[in-house]
Structure formats: structure tokens, C-alpha cells
Enzyme design. Structure first.
Site, PDB file in Angstrom:
ATOM      1  N   ARG A  51       0.952  -1.539   0.178  1.00 33.44           N
ATOM      2  CA  ARG A  51       0.553   0.139  -0.091  1.00 33.44           C
ATOM      3  C   ARG A  51       0.971   1.125  -0.349  1.00 33.44           C
ATOM      4  O   ARG A  51       0.427   2.383  -1.201  1.00 33.44           O
ATOM      5  CB  ARG A  51      -1.535  -0.294   1.008  1.00 33.44           C
ATOM      6  CG  ARG A  51      -0.940   1.030   1.617  1.00 33.44           C
ATOM      7  CD  ARG A  51      -3.189   1.350   2.019  1.00 33.44           C
ATOM      8  NE  ARG A  51      -3.163   0.146   3.181  1.00 33.44           N
ATOM      9  CZ  ARG A  51      -2.279   0.752   4.843  1.00 33.44           C
ATOM     10  NH1 ARG A  51      -1.738   1.681   4.868  1.00 33.44           N
ATOM     11  NH2 ARG A  51      -2.095  -0.394   5.590  1.00 33.44           N
ATOM     12  N   TYR A 103     -16.527  16.873 -14.795  1.00 33.75           N
ATOM     13  CA  TYR A 103     -17.179  15.573 -15.030  1.00 33.75           C
ATOM     14  C   TYR A 103     -18.420  14.989 -13.916  1.00 33.75           C
ATOM     15  O   TYR A 103     -17.744  16.244 -12.631  1.00 33.75           O
ATOM     16  CB  TYR A 103     -15.819  15.228 -15.111  1.00 33.75           C
ATOM     17  CG  TYR A 103     -16.258  13.201 -14.861  1.00 33.75           C
ATOM     18  CD1 TYR A 103     -16.704  12.359 -15.701  1.00 33.75           C
ATOM     19  CD2 TYR A 103     -16.070  12.449 -13.883  1.00 33.75           C
ATOM     20  CE1 TYR A 103     -16.249  11.709 -16.253  1.00 33.75           C
ATOM     21  CE2 TYR A 103     -16.305  11.801 -14.112  1.00 33.75           C
ATOM     22  CZ  TYR A 103     -16.702  10.613 -14.721  1.00 33.75           C
ATOM     23  OH  TYR A 103     -16.748   9.497 -14.304  1.00 33.75           O
ATOM     24  N   ASP A 175      -7.892  18.639 -14.322  1.00 37.68           N
ATOM     25  CA  ASP A 175      -8.145  17.405 -14.846  1.00 37.68           C
ATOM     26  C   ASP A 175      -7.444  17.168 -16.197  1.00 37.68           C
ATOM     27  O   ASP A 175      -7.751  17.874 -16.988  1.00 37.68           O
ATOM     28  CB  ASP A 175      -9.478  17.472 -14.491  1.00 37.68           C
ATOM     29  CG  ASP A 175      -9.396  15.494 -14.865  1.00 37.68           C
ATOM     30  OD1 ASP A 175      -8.940  15.399 -15.623  1.00 37.68           O
ATOM     31  OD2 ASP A 175     -10.555  15.380 -14.432  1.00 37.68           O
ATOM     32  N   LYS A 200      -8.587   6.273 -19.665  1.00 37.25           N
ATOM     33  CA  LYS A 200      -8.954   6.671 -21.074  1.00 37.25           C
ATOM     34  C   LYS A 200      -7.711   6.900 -21.546  1.00 37.25           C
ATOM     35  O   LYS A 200      -7.420   5.848 -22.004  1.00 37.25           O
ATOM     36  CB  LYS A 200      -9.477   8.473 -20.924  1.00 37.25           C
ATOM     37  CG  LYS A 200     -10.501   9.126 -19.667  1.00 37.25           C
ATOM     38  CD  LYS A 200     -11.620   7.994 -19.812  1.00 37.25           C
ATOM     39  CE  LYS A 200     -12.534   7.973 -18.190  1.00 37.25           C
ATOM     40  NZ  LYS A 200     -12.975   9.276 -17.827  1.00 37.25           N
TER      41      LYS A 200
HETATM   42  C1  LIG Z   1     -13.426   8.998 -16.635  1.00 37.51           C
HETATM   43  C2  LIG Z   1     -13.483  10.488 -15.746  1.00 37.51           C
HETATM   44  C3  LIG Z   1     -12.610  10.652 -14.182  1.00 37.51           C
HETATM   45  C4  LIG Z   1     -13.044   9.638 -13.391  1.00 37.51           C
HETATM   46  O1  LIG Z   1     -12.168   8.801 -14.471  1.00 37.51           O
HETATM   47  P1  LIG Z   1     -12.409   7.061 -13.409  1.00 37.51           P
HETATM   48  O2  LIG Z   1     -11.009   6.287 -13.906  1.00 37.51           O
HETATM   49  O3  LIG Z   1     -14.047   6.943 -13.880  1.00 37.51           O
HETATM   50  O4  LIG Z   1     -13.200   7.315 -12.209  1.00 37.51           O
HETATM   51  C5  LIG Z   1     -12.517  11.841 -13.887  1.00 37.51           C
HETATM   52  N1  LIG Z   1     -12.236  13.370 -15.314  1.00 37.51           N
HETATM   53  C6  LIG Z   1     -12.891  13.069 -15.998  1.00 37.51           C
HETATM   54  C7  LIG Z   1     -12.901  14.178 -17.260  1.00 37.51           C
HETATM   55  C8  LIG Z   1     -12.258  11.723 -16.619  1.00 37.51           C
HETATM   56  O5  LIG Z   1     -13.801  11.290 -18.172  1.00 37.51           O
END
Ligand SMILES: *Cc1c(COP(=O)(O)O)cnc(C)c1O
Length: 387
Positions: A51, A103, A175, A200
Site C-alpha cells: 500500500r 466531470y 484534470d 481514458k
Molecule cells: C472518466 C473521468 C474521470 C473519472 O475517472 P475514473 O477512472 O472513471 O474513476 C475524471 N475526470 C474525467 C475528465 C473523466 O473523463
């Protein structure tokens, strides 16, 4: 380790050189929870418990640190785990200013979880620096931004946000999921923290869930995130860390094709009689074009478009054969999404319409298939959608 700074090279060589025990060119999957200690108080090379730290995860964390140009990188079990860890930097009574088109999961965790602990947020139009500055009261401790936003691709001035944060001694968070460090590096504009849903583009193959955090130096943020990561434990597992490293190696060639396909599809759709509007930061006539061009390599690969009245979105989605109707984005396969009923379904219809997220809005995440397959698929679905 190579010190070359070309990002295509850093993607391959930036995080890990070779395994010193075997010479393996890839980091082994250290599928272990713990490490033998030879005597009291002598963890082997600092490894104690997975961890806290794991060599496979560490190779990934080093890779994203180098790619974003930060002081330290951290890998989490999902984008939301990464974002939640960053939000845990703050305390009861603090307030965070957040992009109004943030998001949905980020909005939800702020609205439904963190407000329980009296961490407050306010949605702001981060496209307007003056409006943000007006909202900076003494309890505001951070600005949280996405650029471009989903699904309307609004662009925020990264250097402007960093300057505001510096002026008021608060933390700026970006982000960077939609752009990736291949196209945009927020820390280079003075931003303090970058978060990613590595699910992504970074992973890139729609086969894992992961999140990453990178901190800039100077504010003690690395130690704080490390403490939160170890204390709350939402870490990425060794096998998923390995998969993500593997995905990141091909980020450059994948993004080049994603963007190329997006640009051609945007050209095609902009000229199509069924389409009333296209939202894409790489379009010269798009409102955020200049600003985006000043801080990102190009317009990225995500875009949305609106069908004219008289065209039926249901028929459109039903007729797709190459594009898959699905949540998520950034994989090698092309995905199509209907924001009004999927990603933004929780927003009341009247507010959605006002924001511009109409029932006829379609978001596409072009994959890396042949462009002709994608155009033929859209051509057919647009014809079928005429009602
Ligand atoms: C998908 C997404 C998230 C969340 O991520 P997860 O891996 O699904 O928990 C956060 N910000 C953006 C811009 C996203 O497209």
C-alpha cells in the site's frame, strides 16, 4: 536512464530503464503485498508494504511524474480515487471553486460526499478569470479546472488560473484527462496539481480503471499526497500498473491518429446538412481556439456536435456499426455518447438546455480505426436519423 526530453522518447524510456536483477526491459509485475526484512528496522531497499510502495507502481508513478514535469507522481485505483485523494488535502470550512462543466463524478463526490465533512464547493465559469477572482473569498483554498470541458469543450486559461492561485495563495488543480501530457502540460504554466483518469487515453485500450496525480514542487504537496495515498489506500494494483505503463508507451502514436481522425470527422460533420453545430477546440471558428492553441499542441481528439431539428438522435445511435454507444472515451475503438441521457443525465433538463447540452447533442471519441470506416459509419447513421 535516458535524459532525452522528446516526449515520444520519454513515453518509452522516462519511467524505467531495466530491471537490475535480470536486465528485463520491462518492469516486472511485483505481485506482492509485503517484503522480507533482513533484521529489525531494515526494509529491503525501502520497500515495506505494497500500500505504501510497490516497484511496479513506482515505475508508473515515475513515468507520469516525468511526463507531466512534476515533483512526484501517484497511482490510484481509479480517476475518482485520485481526485478524492487530492480533495482530502482540504479541511472542513474550506471552499473549492470548480469548473461548472466539471466531470459528473467529480461533481458528485464533492456534492454528496465531501460536503458531509463541510468541504464546500462553488461552480464557476472558469472561462472568465474576472468572475473567478470575484469569487475568491478567504475560505477559498483551491481552483479546480478541466480544459477542455466535457461535452462543450470550453477552454480555460491555464496560465491565468495559475496566476490567480499564486496571487491568493491557493492551490490550482487541473484534470488533464482529455488532453494528456502529450498535448498539454498544465504544470508548465504554473499549475500545482494535475489529475488524470488514466482509464481514458493513458491506458488507451478500454481495459483498465486507473487514476494518477502529479504534484509540482515547492508547496510540500508531494509529501501530503503520499501521506493521503498511504493512509486512505486507494492504490493501483501491480498488474494494472503494468498495463498502464504498457498503454502509455504508445500514447504518442495513438494520440496522433486519434487527433487526425477527429480533425477529419470535424471537417466532414461541419459541412454536413444534418449538423447544426460542432464543438471542437481545433476549429478556427471555435470560441476557445486561440486560447487552446496557446497552451496545447492541438485541439485534441474529443468533440461534440448537434443534430439539426428533424433528425432523430435515437435513430442515429441505433444505426451506428463502427462507433460503439458507450460511456468513457480515449480507447482505440471509436465511442459515441449521448450526454443528455448518459454523462449529464443527473442535471435537470432545463438547466442542461441552458448550458447547451441539448437532447440533440452527440459526443464522439474517435478511435484509431481507418478514417473511411468512421466517415461511412457516420454517413449511414446521419441518413438513417432523418425522421
Ligand atoms: C472518466 C473521468 C474521470 C473519472 O475517472 P475514473 O477512472 O472513471 O474513476 C475524471 N475526470 C474525467 C475528465 C473523466 O473523463
Amino acid at each position: 536512464m535516458s535524459t532525452d526530453t522528446h516526449i515520444e522518447t520519454v513515453l518509452i524510456h522516462g519511467g524505467f530503464d531495466h530491471d537490475t536483477q535480470t536486465g528485463a526491459v520491462n518492469v516486472p509485475i511485483y505481485q506482492t503485498s509485503t517484503y522480507k526484512q533482513q533484521s529489525l528496522n531494515s526494509p529491503t531497499n525501502g520497500w515495506e508494504y505494497s500500500r505504501t510502495g510497490n516497484p511496479t507502481r513506482a515505475a508508473l508513478e515515475n513515468t507520469i511524474k516525468v511526463l507531466e514535469g512534476g515533483e512526484a507522481g501517484f497511482a490510484f485505483a481509479s480517476g475518482m480515487a485520485a481526485i478524492s485523494a487530492v480533495l482530502m488535502l482540504f479541511r472542513a470550512g474550506d471552499k473549492i471553486l470548480v469548473s461548472r462543466n466539471v466531470y459528473g463524478g467529480t461533481f458528485r463526490v464533492l456534492d454528496k460526499i465531501f460536503t458531509r465533512f463541510n468541504l464546500n464547493y462553488e461552480l464557476v465559469d472558469t472561462g472568465d478569470l474576472k468572475k473567478i477572482e470575484e469569487r475568491i473569498t478567504p475560505d477559498v483554498k483551491a481552483i479546480y479546472v478541466e480544459t477542455p470541458t466535457n461535452p462543450l469543450m470550453e477552454i480555460t486559461d491555464l496560465a491565468g488560473i495559475a496566476a490567480l492561485a499564486g496571487k491568493y495563495g491557493i492551490i490550482s488543480i487541473v484534470d488533464n484527462t482529455f488532453m494528456t501530457p502529450y498535448l498539454q502540460r498544465p504544470l508548465s504554466f504554473g499549475i500545482d496539481i494535475v489529475v488524470h483518469s488514466a482509464t481514458k487515453y493513458l491506458g488507451g485500450h478500454s481495459d483498465l480503471i486507473a487514476g494518477l496525480v502529479v504534484t509540482a514542487g515547492g508547496k510540500g504537496l508531494a509529501d501530503k499526497i503520499a501521506f493521503i495515498q498511504n493512509s486512505t489506500g486507494g492504490v493501483l494494483q501491480p498488474f494494472d500498473s503494468f498495463l498502464l505503463i504498457r498503454g502509455i508507451k504508445t500514447l504518442g502514436v495513438r494520440m496522433d491518429r486519434h487527433v487526425q481522425n477527429a480533425e477529419k470527422l470535424v471537417d466532414y460533420l461541419s459541412a454536413h446538412q444534418a449538423v447544426s453545430r460542432v464543438y471542437y477546440p481545433g476549429l478556427k471558428e471555435f470560441a476557445g481556439y486561440e486560447l487552446n492553441a496557446s497552451q496545447a499542441v492541438n485541439g485534441g481528439a474529443m468533440f461534440s456536435f448537434e443534430l439539426k431539428k428533424g433528425y432523430d438522435v435515437r435513430k442515429f445511435f441505433h444505426s451506428l456499426k463502427v462507433f460503439t454507444l458507450a460511456e468513457s472515451l480515449g480507447g482505440v475503438e471509436s465511442l459515441a455518447c449521448h450526454p443528455a441521457t448518459m454523462t449529464h443525465a443527473s442535471i435537470p433538463a432545463d438547466i442542461r438546455e441552458k448550458l447547451g447540452i441539448t437532447d440533440n447533442l452527440i459526443r464522439l471519441s474517435p478511435g484509431i480505426e481507418h478514417i473511411d470506416s468512421l466517415i461511412a459509419d457516420l454517413e449511414n447513421a446521419l441518413n438513417e436519423s432523418r425522421s
